[in-house]
Design an enzyme around this catalytic site. Structure first.
Site, PDB file in Angstrom:
ATOM      1  N   ASP A 108       7.243   4.024   0.816  1.00  0.00           N
ATOM      2  CA  ASP A 108       8.316   3.417   1.606  1.00  0.00           C
ATOM      3  C   ASP A 108       9.700   3.671   1.021  1.00  0.00           C
ATOM      4  O   ASP A 108      10.703   3.474   1.708  1.00  0.00           O
ATOM      5  CB  ASP A 108       8.068   1.913   1.726  1.00  0.00           C
ATOM      6  CG  ASP A 108       6.725   1.623   2.362  1.00  0.00           C
ATOM      7  OD1 ASP A 108       6.600   1.820   3.582  1.00  0.00           O
ATOM      8  OD2 ASP A 108       5.780   1.240   1.645  1.00  0.00           O
ATOM      9  N   HIS A 127       0.811  -1.226   0.000  1.00  0.00           N
ATOM     10  CA  HIS A 127       0.000   0.000   0.000  1.00  0.00           C
ATOM     11  C   HIS A 127       0.849   1.282   0.000  1.00  0.00           C
ATOM     12  O   HIS A 127       0.302   2.372   0.040  1.00  0.00           O
ATOM     13  CB  HIS A 127      -1.043   0.005   1.129  1.00  0.00           C
ATOM     14  CG  HIS A 127      -0.500  -0.289   2.492  1.00  0.00           C
ATOM     15  ND1 HIS A 127      -1.226  -0.960   3.445  1.00  0.00           N
ATOM     16  CD2 HIS A 127       0.688  -0.013   3.070  1.00  0.00           C
ATOM     17  CE1 HIS A 127      -0.498  -1.086   4.543  1.00  0.00           C
ATOM     18  NE2 HIS A 127       0.651  -0.528   4.351  1.00  0.00           N
TER      19      HIS A 127
HETATM   20  P1  NAD Z   1       1.813 -10.153  12.626  1.00  0.00           P
HETATM   21  O1  NAD Z   1       2.898 -10.910  13.306  1.00  0.00           O
HETATM   22  O2  NAD Z   1       0.850  -9.362  13.427  1.00  0.00           O
HETATM   23  O3  NAD Z   1       0.934 -11.158  11.738  1.00  0.00           O
HETATM   24  C1  NAD Z   1       1.459 -12.251  11.094  1.00  0.00           C
HETATM   25  C2  NAD Z   1       0.585 -13.467  11.357  1.00  0.00           C
HETATM   26  O4  NAD Z   1       1.207 -14.585  10.712  1.00  0.00           O
HETATM   27  C3  NAD Z   1       0.457 -13.830  12.853  1.00  0.00           C
HETATM   28  O5  NAD Z   1      -0.896 -13.971  13.209  1.00  0.00           O
HETATM   29  C4  NAD Z   1       1.205 -15.152  12.946  1.00  0.00           C
HETATM   30  O6  NAD Z   1       0.683 -16.038  13.927  1.00  0.00           O
HETATM   31  C5  NAD Z   1       1.017 -15.702  11.547  1.00  0.00           C
HETATM   32  N1  NAD Z   1       1.961 -16.765  11.209  1.00  0.00           N
HETATM   33  C6  NAD Z   1       3.260 -16.895  11.568  1.00  0.00           C
HETATM   34  N2  NAD Z   1       3.750 -18.048  11.100  1.00  0.00           N
HETATM   35  C7  NAD Z   1       2.755 -18.649  10.421  1.00  0.00           C
HETATM   36  C8  NAD Z   1       2.653 -19.877   9.720  1.00  0.00           C
HETATM   37  N3  NAD Z   1       3.689 -20.715   9.640  1.00  0.00           N
HETATM   38  N4  NAD Z   1       1.482 -20.185   9.138  1.00  0.00           N
HETATM   39  C9  NAD Z   1       0.426 -19.352   9.241  1.00  0.00           C
HETATM   40  N5  NAD Z   1       0.453 -18.188   9.901  1.00  0.00           N
HETATM   41  C10 NAD Z   1       1.610 -17.845  10.490  1.00  0.00           C
HETATM   42  O7  NAD Z   1       2.517  -9.234  11.520  1.00  0.00           O
HETATM   43  P2  NAD Z   1       1.938  -7.914  10.798  1.00  0.00           P
HETATM   44  O8  NAD Z   1       2.534  -6.734  11.421  1.00  0.00           O
HETATM   45  O9  NAD Z   1       0.472  -7.992  10.669  1.00  0.00           O
HETATM   46  O10 NAD Z   1       2.594  -8.095   9.357  1.00  0.00           O
HETATM   47  C11 NAD Z   1       2.250  -9.160   8.504  1.00  0.00           C
HETATM   48  C12 NAD Z   1       3.010  -9.040   7.208  1.00  0.00           C
HETATM   49  O11 NAD Z   1       2.494  -7.954   6.443  1.00  0.00           O
HETATM   50  C13 NAD Z   1       4.498  -8.739   7.398  1.00  0.00           C
HETATM   51  O12 NAD Z   1       5.245  -9.503   6.468  1.00  0.00           O
HETATM   52  C14 NAD Z   1       4.597  -7.281   7.078  1.00  0.00           C
HETATM   53  O13 NAD Z   1       5.882  -6.910   6.653  1.00  0.00           O
HETATM   54  C15 NAD Z   1       3.585  -7.173   5.982  1.00  0.00           C
HETATM   55  N6  NAD Z   1       3.117  -5.823   5.646  1.00  0.00           N
HETATM   56  C16 NAD Z   1       2.877  -5.577   4.344  1.00  0.00           C
HETATM   57  C17 NAD Z   1       2.403  -4.353   3.936  1.00  0.00           C
HETATM   58  C18 NAD Z   1       2.090  -4.122   2.484  1.00  0.00           C
HETATM   59  O14 NAD Z   1       1.638  -3.050   2.102  1.00  0.00           O
HETATM   60  N7  NAD Z   1       2.286  -5.120   1.624  1.00  0.00           N
HETATM   61  C19 NAD Z   1       2.151  -3.369   4.895  1.00  0.00           C
HETATM   62  C20 NAD Z   1       2.387  -3.638   6.239  1.00  0.00           C
HETATM   63  C21 NAD Z   1       2.858  -4.887   6.599  1.00  0.00           C
END
Ligand code: NAD
Length: 457
Positions: free
Chosen positions: A266, A175
């Site tokens: 970013d 995003h």
């Molecule tokens: P978070 O730790 O809150 O959420 C991640 C989830 O993944 C947790 O609920 C965890 O239990 C789960 N998880 C871990 N291992 C797993 C597995 N083996 N199988 C299934 N689920 C599993 O993290 P967050 O802050 O919500 O970030 C999540 C991702 O989103 C990160 O990679 C972050 O960098 C990314 N992100 C992307 C954007 C974007 O615009 N693309 C923006 C912000 C964050």
């Protein structure tokens, strides 16, 4: 026909879960869909599942929710798999950061030029790469026609990896590009008269095209820098309450003056070490918090994420509290579910996506994921021609960043201690071989890294 099946892996994500779920519930075209929530954290899974059910009841959405810790069950026969999982969680990465900081690598070995984003795990992303690849392998086996929409970071590395070595149709989404609209707002422009394009790599995108009312938009940016920037910065330094509020920071303007194109979203968080040596340097370029990736900014962000989860918990415990008061029933603005709708209901729309280059940006190899605008409809992603970044951006930013991506993929696919050591030999913070050796040892010795230590022997 058959109802649409969407599975969300990492459904407990603090950033994504509620936004994606509410977006699904709000779509008329997705009513009747089955949504499988999958996470290994049972407590978070239960919470998100209960949230989804109650929210659907409140807004009378006709979506069938399932919760499972079984990834294959979630993925089997899915039409869409959304990956928002982050292996090991934020606390684990803070451990890696601290361990390598103690060896002289400020903000951790993983923070390097054009990748300062603190949950964008590349060279130490072993578990995250393995998880994303595992998901893709499950899709190949149990849902070969499904689209994988990947929002989990590192989007650049993961999109390239999965596109190269799996058969899965995958789109990387971020995003960050929406920060562009902060420029439009600050310049007091009418959004309907703006024509813009951003291209490059994920987290390294540049405003390659900017027209306003048919005129050159960059002239308006130049005028703003000359006449308004100083006053803006003064006010911003005194009043900003958000470490992510850096789209018009001195760092962004300096990058524009240096490279000749404006960095978006970013991208501003990255840059060379010029912007990042220490907290004091970061504050000069990114404002009072030193940006989102300083020790202050990142602590605020992770605290905020934990607080958000607590808010959801609190609302769920109060049985009569309407969830729509916590999260209003309005589209989140994220692209993920709009993309699902474009494919399901054949509604062509333009998105900002990460897909293999295949000639879109000259000077970059075909098999490297670029972030570009593209049209998506029932037939999938339709590539459109894009305005490429200029030569300075290509040679001084994209090519060096691409090299780090290749090294991170190599570290995962052909792991060995030598790959990690070589990476550190190119790091501006490295003063000696023994410093680099010690940093690697410190990282591999941490609890949770036993498998990594074996693999990187
Ligand atoms: P978070 O730790 O809150 O959420 C991640 C989830 O993944 C947790 O609920 C965890 O239990 C789960 N998880 C871990 N291992 C797993 C597995 N083996 N199988 C299934 N689920 C599993 O993290 P967050 O802050 O919500 O970030 C999540 C991702 O989103 C990160 O990679 C972050 O960098 C990314 N992100 C992307 C954007 C974007 O615009 N693309 C923006 C912000 C964050």
């Amino acid at each position: 026909g058959r109802s649409v099946k969407i599975s969300i892996i990492g459904a407990g994500s603090a950033v994504w879960s509620t936004r994606v779920l509410v977006d699904i519930m709000l779509k008329k075209t997705l009513q009747g869909a089955k949504v499988f929530l999958m996470d290994i954290d049972e407590e978070r899974l239960k919470l998100v599942y209960a949230f989804a059910k109650r929210y659907a009841g409140e807004i009378h959405a006709d979506i069938e929710f399932h919760a499972t810790t079984n990834r294959v069950e979630a993925i089997s026969d899915s039409d869409f798999v959304i990956n928002s999982a982050m292996a090991k969680g934020h606390r684990y990465y803070e451990m890696l950061r601290e361990a390598t900081e103690r060896k002289g690598y400020y903000r951790g070995i993983n923070s390097v030029e054009w990748n300062m984003v603190s949950d964008y795990h590349t060279i130490w992303g072993y578990h995250q790469f393995k998880l994303a690849l595992g998901i893709a392998r499950d899709i190949e086996e149990y849902a070969p026609d499904a689209w994988l929409i990947n929002v989990a970071n590192p989007v650049f590395e993961l999109t390239t990896l999965l596109s190269r070595i799996t058969k899965v149709k995958n789109i990387g989404i971020c995003h960050g590009h929406m920060e562009f609209w902060n420029i439009v707002r600050e310049l007091r422009l009418d959004p309907s008269k703006v024509e813009a394009e951003m291209t490059g790599f994920n987290h390294v995108i540049w405003l390659t095209k900017f027209r306003y009312n048919g005129l050159n938009g960059y002239e308006l940016i130049d005028k703003w820098i000359k006449e308004d920037a100083e006053r803006y910065w003064e006010r911003w330094r005194a009043t900003t309450s958000n470490p992510f509020d850096i789209q018009l920071s001195p760092a962004a303007v300096n990058m524009y003056l240096r490279y000749g194109m404006f960095p978006i979203g970013d991208t501003v968080r990255g840059g060379t070490w010029k912007y990042h040596w220490n907290l004091e340097t970061k504050k000069r370029w990114y404002g009072p918090y030193g940006g989102p990736d300083s020790e202050i900014g990142w602590a605020l962000y992770t605290t905020y994420l934990a607080y958000q989860m607590e808010m959801i918990k609190g609302f769920m415990q109060a049985e009569n509290a309407p969830l729509t008061m916590l999260i209003p029933p309005k589209p989140s603005g994220e692209q993920v579910i709009d993309i699902v709708e474009s494919i399901v209901a054949d509604i062509p729309r333009k998105y900002q996506v990460n897909i293999l280059n295949n000639g879109l940006i000259p000077g970059l190899p075909d098999s490297v994921a670029v972030e570009v605008p593209a049209v998506i409809d029932a037939r999938g992603v339709k590539r459109i021609s894009v305005t490429p970044p200029n030569n300075k951006v290509l040679k001084q930013v994209l090519l060096p960043r691409m090299m780090r991506m290749e090294w991170a993929l190599q570290a995962f696919l052909e792991p060995g201690r030598d790959v990690l050591l070589e990476w550190l030999m190119y790091d501006v913070r490295t003063r000696s071989v023994s410093q680099a050796e010690e940093a690697i040892d410190a990282m591999l010795k941490l609890p949770g890294n036993e498998e990594m230590a074996e693999v990187f022997k």
